[in-house]
Enzyme design. Structure first.
Site, PDB file in Angstrom:
ATOM      1  CG  LEU A  41      -1.851  -1.233   1.361  1.00 32.53           C
ATOM      2  CD1 LEU A  41      -2.814  -1.022   2.513  1.00 32.53           C
ATOM      3  CD2 LEU A  41      -2.606  -1.525   0.071  1.00 32.53           C
ATOM      4  CG  ASP A  42       3.067   4.361  -3.137  1.00 37.67           C
ATOM      5  OD1 ASP A  42       4.254   4.328  -2.747  1.00 37.67           O
ATOM      6  OD2 ASP A  42       2.562   5.334  -3.719  1.00 37.67           O
TER       7      ASP A  42
END
Length: 584
Positions: free
Chosen positions: A241-242
């Protein structure tokens, strides 16, 4: 006659969990309807599985390689095919997982300004290439969830005042007081753009080509969940999850690490693990250490968190010859609960972050580290402060060049120092992640940095497969030496139960020149004493200081030295590592 209560079905349990998440995130929406929409988008109405709590989805054999899709190039085939061939040639039975950085069409930031989440960039390959890689390796991919490209169709529609997209982006009155907003860039936060017949200011945490999505609109969440489902179908098992810490915004707050953000991570975790109980979430949160740890939640948020403090602290230890701060940090790190673990890395496509050492290194120590890295060809990237000033955010340099010397200057110990750094990473609690460029000893790429116009490109070289293969066969090249020494260490790690990501770990105190810790397997049968000389001078350690059990036989796994006399001592040469174990 009384009857036992009916057991709730997996679907009913899931529906309740989703409603609980949604009550926090969207208190003004009909949570039952929204929960059902999420179930349908994830196709959990067709196949809903039951995840086991606190289950470790990894063991000591798990090792990850991190790479761009186009790091390896070859004539007459797409980069993804060339990468797959390179991985199978060199890393089969060595590395079982691969993180391919964003492989979608993009407009900037080397992939993190996504134009189309549902297509593979045709310049690198197609979904069939991704599926083939996922059959040979656990596949890790980015969900670039905070923002999308200004060229994404959603934003094109926003500018035209059309749907979908007209209400997908976070807008704000430029007269609002935004002084407390925390962000990692020096560019202006807001960008004025047309929105139909009006002009609005959209929020840009990372830059004006990366427009922040507005998760206050549940339709944005549904769009992202639809993308997530596609990635599952395409073989992705590990979801990164950037920039997730910036997801939710509230005017008047720091707009980072808000409770709604944590609840969104918990919601995505619930959806993913009911679709595939073996899938893993990793949160990418390049923030101070205590805040980073919060993304474990109560073993109900991220399965893994990046150990962002490790790269700068380890680098500082090796160039200063003093491991006090590294030891203090290690002692402060809580053991990860079963079902969670750390993701250890010391080099990546980004720079070496400095925010994670805020409060751990003094300003003077950070300045000495920065000056040393600049002396070795590194560049510095900055972030904006509330008062309009700027502060160093990260160091941009290849790790091989970062370790070419100490604060006193360059020396002859570059290779040994580099191997020592990775030996430490391999032995620590958690899953090790190798940047592909570290595995082959890539140096600073000044030409690419100049061509691309940003500092991070210094550590994003592209290799022709024939060229890098030739270097890996040349026993006189540092590429060969790096690759085969690291291969040896990885093979050793994968065979040791005491290196399970959740095995016990204790910090040892053997002075400031030796970074040492003890690992014990979960069945308590194997112990490994990990001793690392982080200085450029030999160090002597009395075996009695390790309290080795005299009835056991002890051996250094790396150089196969045996120890019989517990009153003896051992010497560590500059930057030498010893893995002393009672079981092999």
């Amino acid at each position: 006659m009384s009857h036992p209560p009916l057991q709730e079905s997996t679907r009913e349990i899931l529906q309740k969990k989703l409603c609980d998440h949604l009550a926090v995130i969207y208190p003004d929406f009909n949570r039952e309807v929204l929960a059902q929409q999420l179930v349908q988008v994830m196709r959990l109405d067709e196949d809903c599985q039951s995840p086991l709590p606190h289950k470790n989805l990894w063991d000591e054999t798990d090792v990850v390689v991190i790479t761009y899709a186009n790091t390896i190039l070859s004539e007459n085939q797409h980069p993804l095919k060339a990468l797959h061939h390179f991985l199978k040639t060199h890393f089969t039975m060595l590395i079982n997982s691969v993180h391919i950085l964003p492989f979608f069409p993009y407009s900037s930031d080397d992939g993190f300004a996504v134009i189309d989440y549902k297509r593979v960039d045709p310049k690198v390959g197609d979904w069939n290439d991704i599926l083939r890689i996922s059959t040979d390796f656990h596949l890790m991919a980015d969900l670039v969830i905070n923002h999308c490209s200004s060229q994404h169709q959603w934003f094109v529609n926003f500018q035209a005042g059309k749907s979908p997209g007209n209400d997908y982006f976070f807008t704000v009155d430029p007269n609002e007081n935004l002084a407390g907003v925390v962000r990692p860039r020096t560019t202006p936060l807001l960008r004025a753009v047309s929105n139909g017949d009006a002009t609005k200011c959209v929020w840009c945490t990372f830059g004006h080509d990366q427009i922040d999505l507005d998760f206050r609109n549940p339709q944005v969440l549904l769009e992202m969940v639809d993308i997530l489902r596609l990635y599952l179908d395409m073989g992705v098992r590990i979801f990164r999850l950037d920039a997730v810490a910036f997801l939710w915004k509230k005017i008047g707050s720091s707009c980072i690490n808000l409770e709604e953000t944590h609840e969104l991570v918990r919601l995505l975790r619930t959806l993913i693990e009911h679709a595939n109980p073996n899938a893993v979430i990793i949160t990418e949160t390049n923030i101070p250490n205590r805040e980073n740890l919060s993304y474990f939640g109560n073993a109900n948020e991220a399965h893994c968190i990046y150990n962002f403090s490790l790269p700068p602290l380890l680098l500082n230890s090796l160039v200063s010859g003093d491991c006090r701060h590294l030891k203090n940090w290690l002692m402060s790190m809580p053991p990860a609960q079963n079902g969670t673990t750390y993701f250890n890395f010391i080099a990546s496509h980004d720079g070496i972050g400095l925010r994670p050492v805020e409060g751990l290194l003094s300003d003077e120590e950070q300045e000495a580290l920065i000056q040393t890295m600049e002396n070795f060809g590194g560049q510095i990237s900055w972030r904006a402060l509330d008062d309009g000033n700027r502060k160093p955010y990260e160091i941009n340099i290849s790790l091989f060049d970062a370790l070419k010397g100490t604060t006193a200057g360059e020396d002859e110990w570059q290779l040994e120092r580099f191997i020592c750094a990775h030996a430490i990473m391999l032995a620590l609690e958690g899953i090790p992640g190798f940047y592909l460029h570290s595995l082959v000893g890539t140096t600073n790429d000044y030409q690419r940095m100049l061509e691309h116009g940003h500092n991070r490109a210094i550590n994003r070289r592209q290799w022709q497969e024939l060229e890098i293969n030739r270097k890996l066969r040349d026993a006189t090249s540092h590429h060969y030496k790096v690759f085969y020494q690291l291969r040896h260490l990885i093979h050793l790690r994968r065979e040791q139960p005491a290196f399970h990501p959740n095995a016990t770990q204790f910090t040892l105190h053997l002075g400031d020149r030796i970074f040492a810790f003890w690992r014990q397997s979960m069945d308590r049968r194997q112990s490994i004493f990990c001793l690392n000389n982080i200085s450029d001078a030999p160090q002597t350690v009395p075996l009695s200081s390790l309290n080795l059990i005299s009835t056991d036989k002890w051996k250094d796994l790396i150089n196969e030295q045996y120890f019989e006399d517990m009153l003896d001592s051992l010497t560590l040469e500059p930057y030498q590592t010893r893995w002393i174990t009672n079981r092999w």
